[in-house]
Design an enzyme around this catalytic site. Structure first.
Site, PDB file in Angstrom:
ATOM      1  NE  ARG A   1      15.680  -0.520  -4.468  1.00 48.39           N
ATOM      2  CZ  ARG A   1      16.179  -1.383  -5.349  1.00 48.39           C
ATOM      3  NH1 ARG A   1      15.527  -2.505  -5.646  1.00 48.39           N
ATOM      4  NH2 ARG A   1      17.340  -1.139  -5.934  1.00 48.39           N
TER       5      ARG A   1
ATOM      6  CE1 TYR B   1      -8.840   4.489   4.972  1.00 47.45           C
ATOM      7  CE2 TYR B   1      -7.325   3.310   3.528  1.00 47.45           C
ATOM      8  CZ  TYR B   1      -7.591   4.362   4.383  1.00 47.45           C
ATOM      9  OH  TYR B   1      -6.615   5.283   4.643  1.00 47.45           O
TER      10      TYR B   1
ATOM     11  CG  ASP C   1      -7.876  -4.534   4.168  1.00 48.40           C
ATOM     12  OD1 ASP C   1      -7.380  -4.866   5.269  1.00 48.40           O
ATOM     13  OD2 ASP C   1      -7.890  -3.361   3.765  1.00 48.40           O
TER      14      ASP C   1
ATOM     15  CE  LYS D   1      -5.418   2.159   9.950  1.00 47.55           C
ATOM     16  NZ  LYS D   1      -4.523   2.179   8.773  1.00 47.55           N
TER      17      LYS D   1
END
Length: 388
Positions: free
Chosen positions: A55, A108, A181, A206
């Site tokens: 982690r 978004y 972004d 993406k």
């Protein structure tokens, strides 16, 4: 490749080589998938390479994070389990209850939902502003409370363009940080940190991943003080990707440059086709001279991207029919993969903003133009529009 050497190379070279040196023992040129949760210590606290628990860090993730930092021309990169996981961790790293954020007025839908339904309950207020209007953004800032100005450019799905340098100045004048972004542009077409942004965030699902086979997110910064805050929250909140996801994302990043050139080539041909079609009322693409943000996009982007939005003449049902009739364009959410996608934002990706100031037009269609043969894409749009 060492960071010093990577800083002197071109984008494609950095995308392929940065973040990893061939394995010292085997010479493997690709980072292995370290499918391990824990690491042997040489005595109590005697960690090898700083690894104690996956982690906190994993070598496959470390390689990806180094490459992400290199292509965005940042100092530190952080990988996450999704784009929204990256955004949530970033918000909690940079703000506290009682603070305020400025967000795009056409953000978004998932980002809006995170701010409006999650962060707001936690205690973070927000105000929308048009990213294309620096004065409106400046007016939305609450002196003493606004800690971040959050920008998408191009925005999703209206493809509005924000002037990153001007927005950075507005944010910094108010003592706030500018978060960009960069998902739609990708690091290949735009590097916001070089234009004054403080933080870059991505859905690596993406264009970075690029093959619709992995979900992920990323944050990149230059300031090491910010990096320490984000690293602490990344480990404390734990929304990290596994080594298999990191491997796939890193593999996709290596071909980002050549893919983006084909995405842009095909998008430009689609735009040319749509602008002449009698059933298309409006084409929205930053590469068009008529786009209000064209000059800014031309200044801060290498090319204009693979996303095209357009409005049809027959209203919402017409748009739904076009989406349903497409065949080469797959009806589906997401974007940035090698395959072309078509969607109706109002009913799909942006359904969460219905009835708000961020609601999108009902007759809008968004295309993620892939890298197929361009003539096949044009023929598919022709038949979908003709029969709808």
């Amino acid at each position: 490749m060492t960071q010093e050497r990577a800083d002197k190379t071109g984008f494609e070279t950095r995308a392929i080589h940065a973040g990893y040196e061939p394995d010292a023992m085997t010479g493997a040129v690709i980072p292995p998938i370290y499918a391990t949760s824990t690491y042997k210590q040489d005595g109590v606290g005697g960690m090898r390479g700083g690894y104690e628990y996956s982690r906190s860090a994993n070598p496959t993730r470390t390689a990806l994070e180094g490459a992400l930092a290199a292509v965005e021309e940042g100092e530190r990169g952080f990988a996450f389990a999704s784009g929204l996981a990256a955004e949530d961790t970033l918000i909690r790293s940079l703000t506290s209850p009682g603070d305020h954020a400025v967000i795009p007025d056409d953000a978004y839908g998932g980002t809006f939902r995170l701010f409006d339904k999650v962060a707001k309950v936690w205690g973070l207020d927000h105000s929308p502003a048009a990213v294309s209007d620096v004065d409106a953004t400046r007016a939305a800032i609450v002196p003493g409370r606004t800690k971040i100005v959050w920008v998408e450019t191009p925005t999703n799905p209206m493809l509005n363009i924000g002037d990153i340098e001007a927005l950075a100045a507005a944010a910094h004048d108010a003592g706030a940080l500018l978060v960009v972004d960069n998902t739609f542009a990708s690091p290949y077409l735009q590097q916001p940190l070089t234009l004054g942004a403080d933080v870059v965030v991505h859905s690596t699902t993406k264009y970075v991943g690029g093959h619709s086979d992995v979900v992920g997110g990323a944050v990149v910064v230059r300031d090491l003080g910010l990096a320490e805050k984000i690293a602490f929250h990344q480990n404390s909140m734990g929304a990290v990707p596994g080594p298999f996801d990191c491997f796939l994302t890193h593999r996709g990043l290596k071909t980002l440059g050549v893919r983006m050139d084909r995405h842009c080539d095909n998008a430009e041909k689609v735009v040319e086709f749509l602008t002449r079609h009698p059933k298309v009322a409006e084409v929205i693409y930053p590469g068009l001279d008529s786009h209000p943000g064209h000059a800014v996009a031309a200044r801060q982007m290498k090319r204009f991207g693979g996303i095209v939005s357009f409005r049809v003449t027959g209203g919402e049902q017409h748009a739904l029919d076009v989406c349903a009739r497409a065949e080469v364009f797959t009806l589906g959410e997401s974007l940035g993969g090698v395959e072309s996608l078509i969607e109706h934002p109002g009913r799909m990706t942006h359904a969460s903003v219905a009835g708000t100031d961020l609601e999108v037009p009902a007759d809008l269609i968004r295309l993620s133009v892939g890298i197929e043969t361009a003539d096949d894409l044009l023929a598919d749009l022709e038949q979908a529009l003709a029969e709808a």
